[in-house]
Scaffold this motif. Structure first.
Motif, PDB file in Angstrom:
ATOM      1  N   LEU A 254       0.807  -1.214   0.000  1.00 52.49           N
ATOM      2  CA  LEU A 254       0.000   0.000   0.000  1.00 52.49           C
ATOM      3  C   LEU A 254       0.844   1.270   0.000  1.00 52.49           C
ATOM      4  CD1 LEU A 254      -2.698  -1.140   2.595  1.00 52.49           C
ATOM      5  CD2 LEU A 254      -2.926  -1.053   0.104  1.00 52.49           C
ATOM      6  N   GLY A 255       2.152   1.122   0.026  1.00 55.90           N
ATOM      7  CA  GLY A 255       3.032   2.275  -0.035  1.00 55.90           C
ATOM      8  C   GLY A 255       2.987   3.154   1.193  1.00 55.90           C
ATOM      9  N   ILE A 256       2.840   2.554   2.359  1.00 51.85           N
ATOM     10  CA  ILE A 256       2.776   3.325   3.603  1.00 51.85           C
ATOM     11  C   ILE A 256       4.188   3.769   3.990  1.00 51.85           C
ATOM     12  CG2 ILE A 256       2.211   3.212   6.068  1.00 51.85           C
ATOM     13  CD1 ILE A 256       0.002   1.212   5.330  1.00 51.85           C
ATOM     14  N   SER A 257       4.358   5.062   4.197  1.00 52.71           N
ATOM     15  CA  SER A 257       5.669   5.595   4.538  1.00 52.71           C
ATOM     16  C   SER A 257       6.035   5.234   5.971  1.00 52.71           C
ATOM     17  CB  SER A 257       5.683   7.113   4.383  1.00 52.71           C
ATOM     18  OG  SER A 257       4.848   7.728   5.361  1.00 52.71           O
ATOM     19  N   GLU A 258       7.328   5.316   6.278  1.00 46.29           N
ATOM     20  CA  GLU A 258       7.790   4.988   7.627  1.00 46.29           C
ATOM     21  C   GLU A 258       7.146   5.899   8.674  1.00 46.29           C
ATOM     22  OE1 GLU A 258      11.994   4.511  10.145  1.00 46.29           O
ATOM     23  OE2 GLU A 258      12.011   4.863   7.975  1.00 46.29           O
ATOM     24  N   ALA A 259       6.935   7.160   8.326  1.00 47.44           N
ATOM     25  CA  ALA A 259       6.346   8.112   9.273  1.00 47.44           C
ATOM     26  C   ALA A 259       4.894   7.772   9.613  1.00 47.44           C
ATOM     27  CB  ALA A 259       6.420   9.523   8.706  1.00 47.44           C
ATOM     28  N   GLU A 260       4.226   7.034   8.730  1.00 50.61           N
ATOM     29  CA  GLU A 260       2.823   6.696   8.945  1.00 50.61           C
ATOM     30  C   GLU A 260       2.617   5.206   9.187  1.00 50.61           C
ATOM     31  OE1 GLU A 260       0.537   8.328   5.729  1.00 50.61           O
ATOM     32  OE2 GLU A 260       0.628  10.352   6.554  1.00 50.61           O
ATOM     33  N   GLN A 261       3.702   4.502   9.472  1.00 49.77           N
ATOM     34  CA  GLN A 261       3.558   3.080   9.793  1.00 49.77           C
ATOM     35  C   GLN A 261       2.780   2.909  11.086  1.00 49.77           C
ATOM     36  OE1 GLN A 261       7.539   1.488   9.974  1.00 49.77           O
ATOM     37  NE2 GLN A 261       7.490   0.799   7.850  1.00 49.77           N
ATOM     38  N   PRO A 262       1.905   1.900  11.171  1.00 49.08           N
ATOM     39  CA  PRO A 262       1.180   1.638  12.407  1.00 49.08           C
ATOM     40  C   PRO A 262       2.117   1.315  13.566  1.00 49.08           C
ATOM     41  CG  PRO A 262       0.176   0.468  10.578  1.00 49.08           C
ATOM     42  CD  PRO A 262       1.473   1.017  10.073  1.00 49.08           C
ATOM     43  N   LEU A 263       1.833   1.900  14.711  1.00 52.85           N
ATOM     44  CA  LEU A 263       2.593   1.620  15.923  1.00 52.85           C
ATOM     45  C   LEU A 263       1.774   0.813  16.922  1.00 52.85           C
ATOM     46  CD1 LEU A 263       4.374   5.055  16.521  1.00 52.85           C
ATOM     47  CD2 LEU A 263       5.256   3.027  15.346  1.00 52.85           C
ATOM     48  N   TYR A 264       0.432   0.995  16.901  1.00 49.46           N
ATOM     49  CA  TYR A 264      -0.425   0.298  17.857  1.00 49.46           C
ATOM     50  C   TYR A 264      -1.652  -0.279  17.159  1.00 49.46           C
ATOM     51  CZ  TYR A 264       2.427   2.855  21.198  1.00 49.46           C
ATOM     52  OH  TYR A 264       3.490   3.357  21.902  1.00 49.46           O
ATOM     53  N   ILE A 265      -2.035  -1.464  17.596  1.00 47.70           N
ATOM     54  CA  ILE A 265      -3.237  -2.139  17.119  1.00 47.70           C
ATOM     55  C   ILE A 265      -4.227  -2.196  18.277  1.00 47.70           C
ATOM     56  CG2 ILE A 265      -4.174  -4.208  16.036  1.00 47.70           C
ATOM     57  CD1 ILE A 265      -1.986  -2.878  14.361  1.00 47.70           C
ATOM     58  N   VAL A 266      -5.456  -1.739  18.047  1.00 51.85           N
ATOM     59  CA  VAL A 266      -6.500  -1.766  19.074  1.00 51.85           C
ATOM     60  C   VAL A 266      -7.580  -2.745  18.620  1.00 51.85           C
ATOM     61  CG1 VAL A 266      -8.281  -0.420  20.256  1.00 51.85           C
ATOM     62  CG2 VAL A 266      -6.018   0.582  19.841  1.00 51.85           C
ATOM     63  N   TYR A 267      -7.961  -3.671  19.523  1.00 51.05           N
ATOM     64  CA  TYR A 267      -8.903  -4.726  19.146  1.00 51.05           C
ATOM     65  C   TYR A 267      -9.574  -5.301  20.408  1.00 51.05           C
ATOM     66  CZ  TYR A 267      -5.077  -7.743  20.676  1.00 51.05           C
ATOM     67  OH  TYR A 267      -4.087  -8.334  21.413  1.00 51.05           O
ATOM     68  N   PRO A 268     -10.748  -5.934  20.263  1.00 50.56           N
ATOM     69  CA  PRO A 268     -11.404  -6.562  21.417  1.00 50.56           C
ATOM     70  C   PRO A 268     -10.802  -7.923  21.713  1.00 50.56           C
ATOM     71  CG  PRO A 268     -12.777  -6.814  19.481  1.00 50.56           C
ATOM     72  CD  PRO A 268     -11.594  -5.995  19.051  1.00 50.56           C
ATOM     73  N   ASP A 269     -10.763  -8.301  22.997  1.00 50.89           N
ATOM     74  CA  ASP A 269     -10.287  -9.634  23.342  1.00 50.89           C
ATOM     75  C   ASP A 269     -11.470 -10.580  23.531  1.00 50.89           C
ATOM     76  OD1 ASP A 269     -11.366  -9.196  25.891  1.00 50.89           O
ATOM     77  OD2 ASP A 269      -9.422  -8.754  26.813  1.00 50.89           O
ATOM     78  N   GLU A 270     -11.175 -11.836  23.867  1.00 54.78           N
ATOM     79  CA  GLU A 270     -12.228 -12.857  23.966  1.00 54.78           C
ATOM     80  C   GLU A 270     -13.173 -12.618  25.123  1.00 54.78           C
ATOM     81  OE1 GLU A 270      -8.581 -14.139  26.176  1.00 54.78           O
ATOM     82  OE2 GLU A 270      -9.013 -13.375  24.161  1.00 54.78           O
ATOM     83  N   ALA A 271     -12.796 -11.774  26.092  1.00 52.87           N
ATOM     84  CA  ALA A 271     -13.651 -11.487  27.249  1.00 52.87           C
ATOM     85  C   ALA A 271     -14.495 -10.237  27.049  1.00 52.87           C
ATOM     86  CB  ALA A 271     -12.787 -11.334  28.504  1.00 52.87           C
ATOM     87  N   GLY A 272     -14.397  -9.618  25.879  1.00 54.39           N
ATOM     88  CA  GLY A 272     -15.166  -8.418  25.613  1.00 54.39           C
ATOM     89  C   GLY A 272     -14.497  -7.145  26.074  1.00 54.39           C
ATOM     90  N   LYS A 273     -13.283  -7.250  26.608  1.00 55.90           N
ATOM     91  CA  LYS A 273     -12.487  -6.078  26.947  1.00 55.90           C
ATOM     92  C   LYS A 273     -11.708  -5.659  25.689  1.00 55.90           C
ATOM     93  CE  LYS A 273     -13.829  -7.049  31.132  1.00 55.90           C
ATOM     94  NZ  LYS A 273     -14.999  -6.343  31.718  1.00 55.90           N
TER      95      LYS A 273
END
Length: 340
Positions: A254-273
């Motif tokens: 996708l041509g994502i530059s180093e300055a805009e590379q993802p640093l954090y992933i946010v997602y739900p866990d199996e307990a709903g947290k």
């Protein structure tokens, strides 16, 4: 024309797959099973020999014969001067497994999946299966160390890999055997190697590819969801997603530059947290691009909420690679504050 379509048989002739006799190894065990997936070889005879006259009769010859001549379907790798690799991006010398996969892999996948040879999944899966499965067989057979720069003995011994399991199917040194017994053992080894390989293919089709599209969507939307980082350094998933095996390749695609590379992933866990996870520097690395702030690490619950000023905090791991919050908004707030 693909290598598989190039193979022609005389009218009424039965194809013959030839490999070497004696002790067998994972590379030709897998190579033979892969060849049987091709329609032209599905009913082929299998000959295990080192006799030059018998080798010459083979429709396809793998791991024996001291020749690498694709035009004549000869795929050995033991001869002096052989340095073939999968492509220019790989450095591992091929074994017979890698040679068969290099020349027939796309056709084998098309036959296994029952799709046409222009299916857009084939090039991706072709490379993935080499990287995830075949290359290790090539390296093991050619005596290539996984850690060439490491000094000293390994911390532990591993004898549970596929190459080791195939090796254990050979007769013991003090066991009597004949050629018929060895053929039975070889077919068992080949079926084991092939079954594991195609289980991985099926898993990729059923789970890996669907996850890939979810990661594409999340990367493309990472600047537009409520609470997003304007530079796209936070990626949000609304459900559990196997993202780690895709994100690095897709950043390049996708041509994502180093300055805009993802640093954090946010997602739900199996307990709903909700979780906030730091992106590692590579798929196999335990080092994060940017770990969660050091003062947060090892702190839990209300104490962590007070420290961060964010309600609902649950924990941050002592290494800072992951943390948790009761809500999506709280996890996003943790990721956003960690960017500062």
């Amino acid at each position: 024309m693909s290598d598989a379509k190039r193979i022609k048989l005389d009218q009424g002739a039965r194809p013959v797959i030839v490999t070497h006799s004696g002790t067998f190894h994972a590379d030709e065990a897998l190579a033979v099973h892969l060849l049987y997936k091709l329609p032209i070889f599905k009913d082929a005879d299998l000959v295990r020999t080192r006799d030059a006259a018998e080798i010459a009769k083979g429709t396809v010859v793998v791991d024996v014969g001291a020749e690498y001549v694709p035009e004549y379907n000869r795929y050995d790798h033991h001869q002096r001067g052989f340095f073939e690799t999968f492509d220019d991006e790989h450095k591992t010398k091929l074994s017979s497994a890698g040679l068969v996969w290099k020349h027939f892999g796309r056709d084998i996948l098309a036959a296994h999946l029952g799709v046409s040879d222009d299916d857009d999944r084939l090039p991706i899966l072709y490379k993935k299966m080499y990287d995830d499965f075949v290359e290790a067989i090539d390296a093991n057979d050619n005596g290539i160390s996984m850690y060439p720069d490491a000094a000293g003995p390994p911390a532990f011994r591993s004898r549970t890999d596929l190459s080791s399991r195939v090796s254990y199917l050979n007769p013991r040194w003090n066991e009597k055997w004949d050629d018929n017994d060895l053929m039975v053992r070889f077919r068992r080894a080949s079926n084991m190697a092939g079954s594991e390989f195609f289980d991985r293919v099926d898993d990729a089709v059923a789970a890996w590819f669907p996850a890939r599209q979810l990661v594409v969507d999340a990367l493309e939307q990472r600047k537009s969801f409520p609470g997003a980082d304007t530079e796209g350094r936070i990626v949000l998933f609304d459900g559990a997603t196997a993202w780690k095996s895709h994100i690095f390749d897709l950043e390049k695609q996708l041509g994502i530059s180093e300055a805009e590379q993802p640093l954090y992933i946010v997602y739900p866990d199996e307990a709903g947290k909700w979780r906030v996870q730091a992106v590692p520097v590579s798929p196999e690395s335990f080092e994060s691009r940017r770990a969660l702030p050091e003062p947060w690490r090892g702190i839990r619950d209300e104490q962590l909420s007070e420290l961060t000023g964010i309600p609902g905090c649950i924990f941050v791991h002592q290494s800072g690679f992951i943390g948790g919050n009761q809500t999506k908004e709280g996890a996003l707030a943790m990721a956003t504050k960690a960017l500062v």
